[in-house]
Design a protein around this motif. Structure first.
Motif, PDB file in Angstrom:
ATOM      1  N   TRP A 157       1.094  -1.290  -0.077  1.00 33.42           N
ATOM      2  CA  TRP A 157      -0.121   0.109  -0.109  1.00 33.42           C
ATOM      3  C   TRP A 157       0.994   1.367  -0.026  1.00 33.42           C
ATOM      4  CZ3 TRP A 157      -3.422  -2.119   4.659  1.00 33.42           C
ATOM      5  CH2 TRP A 157      -4.360  -2.909   3.869  1.00 33.42           C
ATOM      6  N   GLN A 158       1.654   1.378   0.706  1.00 34.19           N
ATOM      7  CA  GLN A 158       3.003   2.144   1.204  1.00 34.19           C
ATOM      8  C   GLN A 158       2.131   3.801   0.935  1.00 34.19           C
ATOM      9  OE1 GLN A 158       4.455   2.348  -2.750  1.00 34.19           O
ATOM     10  NE2 GLN A 158       5.815   0.553  -2.750  1.00 34.19           N
ATOM     11  N   LYS A 159       1.646   3.741   2.103  1.00 32.61           N
ATOM     12  CA  LYS A 159       0.286   4.682   2.993  1.00 32.61           C
ATOM     13  C   LYS A 159       0.559   4.293   4.175  1.00 32.61           C
ATOM     14  CE  LYS A 159      -3.819   3.420   1.493  1.00 32.61           C
ATOM     15  NZ  LYS A 159      -4.959   3.607   1.858  1.00 32.61           N
ATOM     16  N   PRO A 160       0.516   5.159   5.470  1.00 34.02           N
ATOM     17  CA  PRO A 160       0.028   4.964   6.655  1.00 34.02           C
ATOM     18  C   PRO A 160      -1.614   4.542   6.485  1.00 34.02           C
ATOM     19  CG  PRO A 160       0.459   7.301   6.505  1.00 34.02           C
ATOM     20  CD  PRO A 160       0.833   6.599   5.306  1.00 34.02           C
ATOM     21  N   SER A 161      -1.338   2.940   7.376  1.00 39.84           N
ATOM     22  CA  SER A 161      -2.258   2.171   7.158  1.00 39.84           C
ATOM     23  C   SER A 161      -3.167   1.630   9.119  1.00 39.84           C
ATOM     24  CB  SER A 161      -2.012   1.244   6.392  1.00 39.84           C
ATOM     25  OG  SER A 161      -2.035   1.084   5.408  1.00 39.84           O
ATOM     26  N   THR A 162      -3.917   1.696   9.221  1.00 39.58           N
ATOM     27  CA  THR A 162      -4.403   1.604  10.377  1.00 39.58           C
ATOM     28  C   THR A 162      -4.771   0.260  10.827  1.00 39.58           C
ATOM     29  OG1 THR A 162      -7.301   1.405  10.032  1.00 39.58           O
ATOM     30  CG2 THR A 162      -6.099   3.388  10.897  1.00 39.58           C
ATOM     31  N   VAL A 163      -5.112  -0.943  11.539  1.00 39.63           N
ATOM     32  CA  VAL A 163      -5.018  -2.012  12.728  1.00 39.63           C
ATOM     33  C   VAL A 163      -6.476  -2.445  11.524  1.00 39.63           C
ATOM     34  CG1 VAL A 163      -5.514  -3.803  13.714  1.00 39.63           C
ATOM     35  CG2 VAL A 163      -3.823  -1.744  14.044  1.00 39.63           C
ATOM     36  N   ARG A 164      -7.386  -2.276  11.451  1.00 41.01           N
ATOM     37  CA  ARG A 164      -9.380  -1.914  11.089  1.00 41.01           C
ATOM     38  C   ARG A 164      -8.644  -1.932   9.518  1.00 41.01           C
ATOM     39  NH1 ARG A 164     -12.181  -4.473  11.668  1.00 41.01           N
ATOM     40  NH2 ARG A 164     -12.525  -3.529  14.087  1.00 41.01           N
ATOM     41  N   GLN A 165      -8.165  -1.363   9.215  1.00 43.78           N
ATOM     42  CA  GLN A 165      -7.722  -1.194   7.048  1.00 43.78           C
ATOM     43  C   GLN A 165      -6.964  -2.894   7.122  1.00 43.78           C
ATOM     44  OE1 GLN A 165      -5.132   2.648   6.968  1.00 43.78           O
ATOM     45  NE2 GLN A 165      -7.188   3.744   5.703  1.00 43.78           N
ATOM     46  N   ILE A 166      -5.958  -2.376   7.751  1.00 46.74           N
ATOM     47  CA  ILE A 166      -5.410  -4.218   7.484  1.00 46.74           C
ATOM     48  C   ILE A 166      -5.806  -5.851   8.071  1.00 46.74           C
ATOM     49  CG2 ILE A 166      -3.120  -6.120   8.599  1.00 46.74           C
ATOM     50  CD1 ILE A 166      -1.486  -3.013   8.697  1.00 46.74           C
ATOM     51  N   VAL A 167      -6.582  -5.783   8.845  1.00 48.15           N
ATOM     52  CA  VAL A 167      -8.297  -6.356   9.466  1.00 48.15           C
ATOM     53  C   VAL A 167      -8.675  -7.085   8.012  1.00 48.15           C
ATOM     54  CG1 VAL A 167      -9.977  -7.012  10.662  1.00 48.15           C
ATOM     55  CG2 VAL A 167      -7.613  -5.873  11.819  1.00 48.15           C
ATOM     56  N   ASP A 168      -9.453  -5.444   8.140  1.00 47.78           N
ATOM     57  CA  ASP A 168     -10.363  -5.662   6.432  1.00 47.78           C
ATOM     58  C   ASP A 168     -10.282  -6.587   5.265  1.00 47.78           C
ATOM     59  OD1 ASP A 168     -12.196  -4.207   8.154  1.00 47.78           O
ATOM     60  OD2 ASP A 168     -12.159  -2.331   7.266  1.00 47.78           O
ATOM     61  N   ASP A 169      -8.535  -6.238   4.809  1.00 42.80           N
ATOM     62  CA  ASP A 169      -8.235  -6.771   3.950  1.00 42.80           C
ATOM     63  C   ASP A 169      -7.686  -7.817   4.472  1.00 42.80           C
ATOM     64  OD1 ASP A 169      -7.417  -6.442   1.040  1.00 42.80           O
ATOM     65  OD2 ASP A 169      -5.278  -6.992   2.040  1.00 42.80           O
ATOM     66  N   LEU A 170      -7.208  -8.221   5.048  1.00 42.27           N
ATOM     67  CA  LEU A 170      -7.255  -9.817   5.846  1.00 42.27           C
ATOM     68  C   LEU A 170      -7.950 -11.032   5.955  1.00 42.27           C
ATOM     69  CD1 LEU A 170      -4.378  -8.834   8.657  1.00 42.27           C
ATOM     70  CD2 LEU A 170      -4.108 -10.310   6.567  1.00 42.27           C
ATOM     71  N   ASN A 171      -9.809 -10.062   6.308  1.00 44.86           N
ATOM     72  CA  ASN A 171     -10.645 -11.118   5.908  1.00 44.86           C
ATOM     73  C   ASN A 171     -11.200 -11.242   5.037  1.00 44.86           C
ATOM     74  OD1 ASN A 171     -11.042 -11.754   9.177  1.00 44.86           O
ATOM     75  ND2 ASN A 171     -12.005  -9.347   9.640  1.00 44.86           N
ATOM     76  N   ARG A 172     -10.682 -10.625   3.934  1.00 43.51           N
ATOM     77  CA  ARG A 172     -11.000 -11.278   2.347  1.00 43.51           C
ATOM     78  C   ARG A 172     -10.639 -12.686   2.139  1.00 43.51           C
ATOM     79  NH1 ARG A 172     -10.800  -6.189  -2.076  1.00 43.51           N
ATOM     80  NH2 ARG A 172      -8.534  -6.371  -1.181  1.00 43.51           N
ATOM     81  N   THR A 173      -9.697 -13.279   2.659  1.00 42.29           N
ATOM     82  CA  THR A 173      -9.477 -14.317   2.484  1.00 42.29           C
ATOM     83  C   THR A 173      -8.980 -14.785   3.521  1.00 42.29           C
ATOM     84  OG1 THR A 173      -7.530 -13.819   2.786  1.00 42.29           O
ATOM     85  CG2 THR A 173      -7.844 -13.318   1.189  1.00 42.29           C
TER      86      THR A 173
END
Length: 126
Positions: free
Chosen positions: A18-34
């Motif tokens: 992503w090369q940008k500041p990221s929150t845990v929520r953004q990471i969790v939401d992306d992980l939860n897709r798989t």
């Protein structure tokens, strides 16, 4: 240098990609897709990555925002250096490594070697 654990690697992959500041929520939401994963699990591992020096963080509102401390390429180079440090025969290890490289990787290695100025190889001071 130690290799990242599975979840650490998944988190770092997203932060690097992503090369940008990221929150845990953004990471969790992306992980939860798989696969399903708990917010608190990702929060804990992100905190561990921060403590280990892989992520820097800044408080924005009520959430921590994470960024990589080093690039994926720096991480990979560190793993390669650590692997070479595990042998007394660096020449042999490098030879075996290069023997198994694709033609494209050999060309990339050749270009990288030519791009790096190595005065000590020319007999001059470093």
């Amino acid at each position: 240098m130690r290799r990242l654990g599975d979840l650490e690697a998944e988190i770092m992959d997203r932060v690097w990609r992503w090369q940008k500041p990221s929150t845990v929520r953004q990471i969790v939401d992306d992980l939860n897709r798989t696969r399903p994963i708990a917010y608190t699990t990702v929060m804990t591992v992100a905190d561990i990555l921060h403590t280990k020096g892989w992520l820097r963080r800044e408080k924005v509102g009520r959430a921590w925002v994470y960024e990589a401390q080093q690039s994926r390429e720096e991480y990979t180079a560190g793993l390669m250096q650590a692997a070479l440090g595990g042998t007394d025969d660096r020449h042999g290890a490098l030879l075996r490594f290069v023997e198994h490289m694709s033609a494209d990787d050999v060309q990339a290695l050749d270009a990288a070697l030519r791009a790096v100025h190595r005065p000590e190889a020319d007999g001059g001071p470093r």
